[in-house]
Design a protein around this motif. Structure first.
Motif, PDB file in Angstrom:
ATOM      1  N   GLU A  82       0.889  -1.013  -0.329  1.00  0.00           N
ATOM      2  CA  GLU A  82      -0.144  -0.015  -0.097  1.00  0.00           C
ATOM      3  C   GLU A  82       0.874   1.063   0.062  1.00  0.00           C
ATOM      4  OE1 GLU A  82      -3.751   2.020  -0.244  1.00  0.00           O
ATOM      5  OE2 GLU A  82      -2.942   0.337  -0.425  1.00  0.00           O
ATOM      6  N   VAL A  83       1.580   1.563   0.396  1.00  0.00           N
ATOM      7  CA  VAL A  83       3.441   2.341   0.313  1.00  0.00           C
ATOM      8  C   VAL A  83       3.128   3.161  -1.031  1.00  0.00           C
ATOM      9  CG1 VAL A  83       5.120   3.782   1.332  1.00  0.00           C
ATOM     10  CG2 VAL A  83       3.759   1.484   2.647  1.00  0.00           C
ATOM     11  N   VAL A  84       3.561   2.079  -1.821  1.00  0.00           N
ATOM     12  CA  VAL A  84       4.167   2.713  -3.122  1.00  0.00           C
ATOM     13  C   VAL A  84       3.079   2.854  -3.771  1.00  0.00           C
ATOM     14  CG1 VAL A  84       5.479   1.367  -4.545  1.00  0.00           C
ATOM     15  CG2 VAL A  84       6.513   0.893  -2.985  1.00  0.00           C
ATOM     16  N   PRO A  85       2.175   2.098  -3.868  1.00  0.00           N
ATOM     17  CA  PRO A  85       0.799   2.531  -4.582  1.00  0.00           C
ATOM     18  C   PRO A  85       0.055   4.565  -4.602  1.00  0.00           C
ATOM     19  CG  PRO A  85       0.523   0.544  -4.085  1.00  0.00           C
ATOM     20  CD  PRO A  85       1.764   0.636  -3.434  1.00  0.00           C
ATOM     21  N   HIS A  86       0.437   4.181  -3.228  1.00  0.00           N
ATOM     22  CA  HIS A  86      -0.177   4.900  -1.870  1.00  0.00           C
ATOM     23  C   HIS A  86       0.517   6.818  -2.718  1.00  0.00           C
ATOM     24  CE1 HIS A  86      -2.785   7.641   0.624  1.00  0.00           C
ATOM     25  NE2 HIS A  86      -1.377   9.172   0.369  1.00  0.00           N
ATOM     26  N   ILE A  87       2.056   6.734  -2.677  1.00  0.00           N
ATOM     27  CA  ILE A  87       3.259   7.430  -2.579  1.00  0.00           C
ATOM     28  C   ILE A  87       3.351   7.540  -4.053  1.00  0.00           C
ATOM     29  CG2 ILE A  87       5.411   8.437  -2.658  1.00  0.00           C
ATOM     30  CD1 ILE A  87       5.607   6.672   0.695  1.00  0.00           C
ATOM     31  N   GLY A  88       3.136   6.605  -4.818  1.00  0.00           N
ATOM     32  CA  GLY A  88       2.498   7.320  -6.066  1.00  0.00           C
ATOM     33  C   GLY A  88       1.525   7.969  -6.765  1.00  0.00           C
ATOM     34  N   ARG A  89       0.940   7.798  -5.625  1.00  0.00           N
ATOM     35  CA  ARG A  89      -0.617   8.603  -6.681  1.00  0.00           C
ATOM     36  C   ARG A  89      -0.587   9.528  -6.071  1.00  0.00           C
ATOM     37  NH1 ARG A  89      -3.209   3.845  -4.416  1.00  0.00           N
ATOM     38  NH2 ARG A  89      -3.919   4.476  -2.333  1.00  0.00           N
ATOM     39  N   VAL A  90      -0.019  10.437  -4.897  1.00  0.00           N
ATOM     40  CA  VAL A  90       0.427  11.089  -3.932  1.00  0.00           C
ATOM     41  C   VAL A  90       1.320  11.958  -5.233  1.00  0.00           C
ATOM     42  CG1 VAL A  90       1.291  12.432  -2.296  1.00  0.00           C
ATOM     43  CG2 VAL A  90      -0.689  11.186  -1.817  1.00  0.00           C
ATOM     44  N   LEU A  91       2.586  12.207  -5.308  1.00  0.00           N
ATOM     45  CA  LEU A  91       3.569  12.341  -5.636  1.00  0.00           C
ATOM     46  C   LEU A  91       3.786  12.326  -7.315  1.00  0.00           C
ATOM     47  CD1 LEU A  91       6.289  11.731  -3.012  1.00  0.00           C
ATOM     48  CD2 LEU A  91       4.925  13.931  -3.480  1.00  0.00           C
ATOM     49  N   TRP A  92       3.661  12.066  -8.324  1.00  0.00           N
ATOM     50  CA  TRP A  92       3.845  11.578  -9.690  1.00  0.00           C
ATOM     51  C   TRP A  92       3.392  12.628 -10.017  1.00  0.00           C
ATOM     52  CZ3 TRP A  92       7.538   9.605 -12.275  1.00  0.00           C
ATOM     53  CH2 TRP A  92       7.216   9.439 -13.476  1.00  0.00           C
ATOM     54  N   THR A  93       2.225  12.881 -10.043  1.00  0.00           N
ATOM     55  CA  THR A  93       0.938  13.099 -11.332  1.00  0.00           C
ATOM     56  C   THR A  93       1.057  14.801 -10.716  1.00  0.00           C
ATOM     57  OG1 THR A  93      -0.602  11.889 -11.714  1.00  0.00           O
ATOM     58  CG2 THR A  93      -1.544  13.673 -12.579  1.00  0.00           C
ATOM     59  N   GLY A  94       1.483  15.881 -11.761  1.00  0.00           N
ATOM     60  CA  GLY A  94       2.158  17.319 -11.505  1.00  0.00           C
ATOM     61  C   GLY A  94       3.310  17.704 -11.406  1.00  0.00           C
ATOM     62  N   ALA A  95       3.489  18.627 -10.100  1.00  0.00           N
ATOM     63  CA  ALA A  95       4.790  19.131 -10.830  1.00  0.00           C
ATOM     64  C   ALA A  95       6.018  18.590  -9.654  1.00  0.00           C
ATOM     65  CB  ALA A  95       4.550  20.471 -10.268  1.00  0.00           C
ATOM     66  N   VAL A  96       5.294  17.907  -8.571  1.00  0.00           N
ATOM     67  CA  VAL A  96       6.249  17.352  -8.032  1.00  0.00           C
ATOM     68  C   VAL A  96       7.554  16.524  -8.588  1.00  0.00           C
ATOM     69  CG1 VAL A  96       6.490  15.964  -5.617  1.00  0.00           C
ATOM     70  CG2 VAL A  96       5.020  17.370  -5.979  1.00  0.00           C
ATOM     71  N   LEU A  97       6.866  15.175  -9.677  1.00  0.00           N
ATOM     72  CA  LEU A  97       7.680  14.354  -9.549  1.00  0.00           C
ATOM     73  C   LEU A  97       7.800  14.807 -11.132  1.00  0.00           C
ATOM     74  CD1 LEU A  97       7.952  11.248  -7.775  1.00  0.00           C
ATOM     75  CD2 LEU A  97       9.206  12.401  -7.873  1.00  0.00           C
ATOM     76  N   CYS A  98       6.626  13.952 -11.870  1.00  0.00           N
ATOM     77  CA  CYS A  98       6.476  13.831 -13.122  1.00  0.00           C
ATOM     78  C   CYS A  98       7.051  15.317 -14.141  1.00  0.00           C
ATOM     79  CB  CYS A  98       4.656  13.019 -13.522  1.00  0.00           C
ATOM     80  SG  CYS A  98       4.971  12.729 -15.644  1.00  0.00           S
ATOM     81  N   GLY A  99       6.122  16.258 -13.055  1.00  0.00           N
ATOM     82  CA  GLY A  99       6.299  17.679 -14.160  1.00  0.00           C
ATOM     83  C   GLY A  99       7.581  17.863 -13.977  1.00  0.00           C
ATOM     84  N   THR A 100       8.426  17.680 -12.979  1.00  0.00           N
ATOM     85  CA  THR A 100      10.000  18.439 -12.770  1.00  0.00           C
ATOM     86  C   THR A 100      10.378  17.856 -13.841  1.00  0.00           C
ATOM     87  OG1 THR A 100       9.233  18.677 -10.379  1.00  0.00           O
ATOM     88  CG2 THR A 100      11.789  19.124 -11.232  1.00  0.00           C
ATOM     89  N   ILE A 101      10.485  16.105 -13.986  1.00  0.00           N
ATOM     90  CA  ILE A 101      10.949  15.219 -14.936  1.00  0.00           C
ATOM     91  C   ILE A 101      11.199  15.599 -16.373  1.00  0.00           C
ATOM     92  CG2 ILE A 101      11.083  13.140 -15.992  1.00  0.00           C
ATOM     93  CD1 ILE A 101      10.392  11.760 -13.264  1.00  0.00           C
ATOM     94  N   VAL A 102       9.929  16.283 -16.765  1.00  0.00           N
ATOM     95  CA  VAL A 102       9.792  16.601 -17.843  1.00  0.00           C
ATOM     96  C   VAL A 102      10.677  18.007 -18.273  1.00  0.00           C
ATOM     97  CG1 VAL A 102       7.056  17.521 -19.651  1.00  0.00           C
ATOM     98  CG2 VAL A 102       7.296  15.728 -18.493  1.00  0.00           C
ATOM     99  N   GLU A 103       9.888  19.035 -17.105  1.00  0.00           N
ATOM    100  CA  GLU A 103      10.393  20.434 -16.918  1.00  0.00           C
ATOM    101  C   GLU A 103      11.593  20.957 -17.228  1.00  0.00           C
ATOM    102  OE1 GLU A 103       9.093  23.156 -18.702  1.00  0.00           O
ATOM    103  OE2 GLU A 103       7.286  22.059 -18.961  1.00  0.00           O
TER     104      GLU A 103
END
Length: 766
Positions: free
Chosen positions: A313-334
């Motif tokens: 439950e830890v990995v899926p939840h942290i992924g849901r919270v951090l991946w979409t948006g500027a925290v992870l995915c947005g920063t990786i792209v930009e």
């Protein structure tokens, strides 16, 4: 509760249990031999007795209830037995044979039914209270032996039990009992919550770019596993809240160092039940954030979290919270992917390895449940790499153009149609150009031109080096668009070329609007730049669009920008010329209308005013010659000379009469002005066209030269008026002023009436 009261409660409970058991046995043995009315009477009495006892039991204060409840197992069994007997009575009463007998006593039957329903409600409440007491009494023991999973299950069951209890407003119940039960539940729940929070914080600590996880946590004298703590939190519904806090800590202490510091390397150390993940500096890492290095660090973090996540439950939840948006995915792209996109089309082929690495990285995250299929944003980004390359190039071109324009470089360079790259002359067929040149030479033209219309011909002039650099950027953008095989990329680069032109048009005007009005040389360069860019807007589309893909092949042109650039140049040139005319008018104002020139002060003032006009026009000649195209140069300079001539003629024409002593001085000033204008316009093919008032200034000057010494004509005025020079002067004056010539002569020579009449007579003859 005191020991004495506790003993009394125990005795009371035991006696009550024994009584109920005996009476129940008696009722069971004799029930089958009695008639239905007798049975109903016995049951009615029995219900009254049981109802009284149950009410007394339920309505006890919580402390008495809890103490007495430890010895009520017999009571619970008896209540269950009584419930079964009530069901048996219901079934027997529903029998057809018995029903005929009961028809005579309907009222009694209804009372029995009501009593049965009330008894069932009381029995169900009693069962819930028994169940709740059992769960509450076992929580402390389970927590003492560190069985947090069982304790969490008990609290969870107790919550469900309390939700099934009647409301505190229900009739027939003591609301204080329910309130006390709920309060005890809240205390037990808070106790286990505090204990689990403490264990969670002790097991997982984040800080200082480090994540530490203990798979076994000390809880008093015993140890419990991280898995049991997480399962207990999940059972109670508190795990997501703790994981939200953990995700925020990981963002600040683990993911941000990885994303913001290119030289960061993830390091994992395992020591028994302790596992530590640290972000350390790697001197060998590249100074720029590269996708391969970044993906390796992120996968190390996700792998570490997966290994210490027993509940998945830890990995899926942290992924849901951090991946979409500027925290992870947005920063990786930009901060990583966009910067890693090559700047040249030729490098896109080798960049495919990075594209595949990115897709593989996101597929790994998907397989480890860190993201879902709907969150595979990096793969979608890489699938459209051609468009992102074009958008990056578009931003780069816009940035470079802005920097170039903001440099305020006013250096100039000479350009012409024959030497300018991309001009129509350089693009035309050499054989056709040779034929046109030969035809021009045969016709006797001094300089052969392919196109006489300046809309298609680039005249020789000077433009700013920044404007030439802008044209170079336009060519570069369209060359790269032509080299690309992707229609989206071509569209973006075509848009980049238009952006460059829009930026130049917006920034230059905004920064130099006031300067363009006051500095003639800068305005001349700006005017040439506008027409220079307009010329290339004509040729760029025809030069490149045949190499582009549809739809740009049909409408990829810049011809729509031509009017705006030409109008912009003409507008500011007109404003600047208006400013120069105002300067010239100010100089004439200093001449005080050329009145009373026989006075030394007035004569000096008039001479200074005309000299200022001369110097101003000579200054404009110096700064404009070789800058403007030849034809435009004569038009602009001629228009100012014409304005000065018109003003001088107007001031002289308004004189009410020139005294005999002033005619000579006025004639000399007019003659000097005429010579100055001739010197300024030397080289102009047709001065009468560019200076429409030239004939008027020449005619007026010639007249003044003839009449400036009227005393010499006193005896022979008739012969002087008949001279060839005087005749030519009158003809010139008549041609220039037409019907206004007579009024002009009468006004100027009003103090010499005899001479004025003779001149007027001559004009009338002409």
């Amino acid at each position: 509760v005191s020991t004495q009261s506790t003993g009394k409660l125990k005795l009371h409970s035991m006696s009550l249990s024994a009584s109920l058991v005996l009476e129940s046995a008696e009722l069971t043995s004799s029930l089958s031999s009695l008639s239905v009315p007798s049975i109903l009477e016995r049951v009615n009495r029995r219900l009254d007795f049981v109802k009284t006892r149950v009410y007394e039991t339920v309505n006890r204060k919580l402390k008495e209830y809890v103490a007495a409840f430890k010895h009520t197992a017999e009571l619970r069994n008896e209540v269950n037995t009584l419930a079964e007997q009530m069901q048996s009575v219901r079934e027997r009463c529903a029998n057809e044979d018995v029903g005929d007998g009961l028809a005579r006593n309907k009222e009694e039957e209804r009372d029995v039914a009501v009593q049965l329903e009330q008894t069932e409600v009381l029995i169900s409440v009693l069962k819930l209270l028994v169940r709740g007491h059992e769960e509450l009494s076992g929580v402390d023991a389970k927590m003492t032996r560190a069985d947090y999973a069982a304790a969490a299950a008990s609290v969870n069951d107790m919550r469900e039990t309390i939700q099934q209890l009647p409301s505190e407003e229900s009739e027939g119940f003591d609301s204080a009992i329910f309130s006390e039960v709920k309060e005890q539940f809240r205390r037990k729940r808070n106790a286990i919550k505090c204990r689990l929070d403490e264990l969670f914080k002790k097991a997982i600590t984040v800080g200082g770019c480090k994540l530490q996880v203990l798979t076994q946590v000390e809880s008093g004298s015993v140890c419990t596993s991280l898995a049991e703590v997480l399962e207990s939190l999940q059972t109670l519904g508190w795990l997501e809240e703790r994981l939200d806090s953990l995700a925020d800590q990981l963002r600040a202490n683990v993911f941000e160092p990885i994303l913001k510091r290119p030289k960061t390397r993830v390091e994992v150390v395992k020591e028994g039940h302790k596992q530590i993940l640290s972000c350390v500096d790697d001197p060998k890492a590249p100074i720029v954030l590269e996708p391969e290095h970044l993906f390796g660090n992120l996968l190390a973090v996700v792998t570490f979290l997966g290994e210490v996540d027993p509940v998945n439950e830890v990995v899926p939840h942290i992924g849901r919270v951090l991946w979409t948006g500027a925290v992870l995915c947005g920063t990786i792209v930009e901060d990583c992917l966009v910067r890693s996109i090559p700047g040249e089309i030729s490098a896109l082929a080798s960049y495919q390895s990075t594209v595949e690495t990115t897709k593989q990285f996101e597929s790994t995250l998907l397989s480890r449940d860190f993201i879902t299929e709907e969150q595979m944003l990096l793969t979608a980004f890489m699938n459209d790499i051609d468009r992102h390359f074009a958008e990056k190039k578009r931003r780069q071109f816009a940035t470079q153009a802005r920097v170039l324009i903001m440099e305020d470089d006013h250096n100039t360079i000479e350009i012409s149609d024959s030497t300018e790259p991309g001009s129509i002359t350089t693009m035309a067929d050499p054989d056709i150009l040779a034929q046109l040149r030969s035809a021009s030479l045969v016709a006797g033209a001094a300089e052969p031109h392919v196109f006489e219309d300046s809309f298609f011909r680039l005249p020789k002039c000077r433009v700013s080096t920044s404007a030439q650099a802008i044209v170079g950027m336009l060519h570069q953008a369209l060359e790269e668009a032509s080299a690309s095989s992707n229609a989206t990329c071509q569209m973006a680069l075509y848009g980049a070329a238009r952006d460059i032109l829009d930026l130049w048009r917006a920034i230059v005007v905004a920064r130099h609007a006031s300067t363009l009005q006051k500095v003639p040389q800068l305005c001349a360069i700006f005017h040439n730049d506008c027409f220079y860019l307009a010329y290339h807007c004509v040729t760029l589309g025809y030069r490149f669009k045949w190499r582009l893909q549809p739809p740009l092949q049909q409408w990829g042109t810049f011809i729509d920008l031509v009017p705006s650039f030409r109008q912009l140049g003409e507008k500011h040139l007109g404003i600047m010329l208006g400013t120069q005319r105002a300067e010239i008018a100010t100089c004439f104002d200093l001449a005080a209308g050329f009145e009373h020139l026989d006075d030394e002060t007035n004569r000096s003032q008039a001479e200074n005013g005309l000299l200022r006009v001369k110097h101003h026009l000579e200054h404009l000649q110096r700064i404009w010659k070789g800058v403007f195209p030849s034809g435009l140069y004569w038009q602009v300079l001629g228009s100012l000379c014409d304005f000065a001539s018109s003003r001088l003629v107007g001031d002289v024409s308004r004189l009410p009469g020139v005294p005999r002593g002033s005619l000579g001085h006025l004639a000399d000033l007019m003659s000097c002005f005429l010579q100055w204008v001739q010197a300024l316009m030397a080289g102009c093919d047709d001065i009468h066209t560019v200076v429409p008032n030239w004939s008027r200034i020449v005619g007026l000057s010639a007249l003044l030269q003839q009449v400036k010494a009227p005393e010499l004509l006193a005896d022979g005025s008739a012969q002087a008026l008949a001279s060839q020079g005087f005749q030519a002067a009158l003809e010139g004056l008549s041609d220039a002023f037409k019907e206004d010539a007579r009024a002009l002569v009468l006004s100027l020579l009003s103090m010499e009436r005899e001479l004025a009449n003779m001149v007027v007579d001559k004009l009338e003859v002409l």
